[in-house]
Motif scaffolding. Sequence first.
Motif, PDB file in Angstrom:
ATOM      1  N   GLY A  98       0.784  -1.234   0.000  1.00  0.00           N
ATOM      2  CA  GLY A  98       0.000   0.000   0.000  1.00  0.00           C
ATOM      3  C   GLY A  98       0.815   1.281   0.000  1.00  0.00           C
ATOM      4  O   GLY A  98       0.257   2.363   0.142  1.00  0.00           O
ATOM      5  N   PRO A 132      -2.473  -2.653  -7.566  1.00  0.00           N
ATOM      6  CA  PRO A 132      -3.005  -1.663  -6.613  1.00  0.00           C
ATOM      7  C   PRO A 132      -3.130  -0.280  -7.263  1.00  0.00           C
ATOM      8  O   PRO A 132      -2.242   0.156  -7.995  1.00  0.00           O
ATOM      9  N   ARG A 157      -9.643  -2.591  -1.133  1.00  0.00           N
ATOM     10  CA  ARG A 157      -8.871  -3.224  -0.053  1.00  0.00           C
ATOM     11  C   ARG A 157      -9.547  -2.839   1.270  1.00  0.00           C
ATOM     12  O   ARG A 157      -9.424  -1.702   1.726  1.00  0.00           O
ATOM     13  N   GLU A 158     -10.270  -3.787   1.829  1.00  0.00           N
ATOM     14  CA  GLU A 158     -11.128  -3.510   2.993  1.00  0.00           C
ATOM     15  C   GLU A 158     -10.309  -3.109   4.216  1.00  0.00           C
ATOM     16  O   GLU A 158      -9.275  -3.734   4.510  1.00  0.00           O
ATOM     17  N   PHE A 160      -8.399  -0.671   4.853  1.00  0.00           N
ATOM     18  CA  PHE A 160      -7.033  -0.160   4.639  1.00  0.00           C
ATOM     19  C   PHE A 160      -7.076   1.296   4.205  1.00  0.00           C
ATOM     20  O   PHE A 160      -7.829   1.670   3.304  1.00  0.00           O
ATOM     21  N   ASP A 170      -7.642  -2.869  -5.614  1.00  0.00           N
ATOM     22  CA  ASP A 170      -6.766  -3.895  -6.188  1.00  0.00           C
ATOM     23  C   ASP A 170      -7.472  -4.445  -7.428  1.00  0.00           C
ATOM     24  O   ASP A 170      -8.595  -4.964  -7.342  1.00  0.00           O
TER      25      ASP A 170
END
Length: 218
Positions: A98, A132, A157-158, A160, A170
């Motif tokens: 990330g 990403p 992206r849960e 995050f 993603d």
Amino acid sequence: MTQDELKKAAALAALDYVPDGAVIGVGTGSTVNHFIDGLAGIKSRIAGAVSSSEASSARMRAYGIPLVELTEVDSLPVYVDGADEIDGGFAMIKGGGGALTREKIVAAVSERFVCICDASKKVATLGRFPLPVEVIPMAVRHVARELAALGGTPKLREGFVTDNGNLILDVHGLAIDDPQAFESAINQIVGVVTNGLFARRGADVLLLAAPGGVQRHE
Ligand code: 5RP
């Protein structure tokens, strides 16, 4: 050897690329963590490090490695970072951790990008690893629709949030034949901060760790 042992071997090989007295760029991830551990042993040889994430900053701070803001330097002789995938032309997918936006910024001002990987990261075609894309939160649904129109399947992206306060989509189901063109196409979507294709500024050196040793590709 385990994958982590291979990551460590690639990371320690990158210490050979650290010039004396320099401020260097440092990436993010489990491979880079091994590099930081090694860098701690030679910290008196360098002037400092520009970090690409809060996580790498915290690790380097704990070792007493001097941290330098990117706003204080014009260029860096070397940037050391890992990748999620790298192809034969040294284009990469990054951002599994990330940190892609700060990584891309630090890479942009570095003269030499040294990519450290275990051999599983080398691919013929980028895209099996979900790409990403960092997105301004209010644009997430718009960007997801546009990415789908480019042929991918974006998934949020849960739970995050990036170091910059943004979200990550993603993108699954890609086979990226022209990484530079695809990187540019995604950058045109309003609301995208950065995408994880590092093709326009790829790696210059690949240190690829396999059970037989670390291969150096330049
Ligand atoms: C982080 C990255 C990392 O370099 C990439 O995800 C590889 O990570 P690891 O070394 O843990 O396999 O781009 O944003």
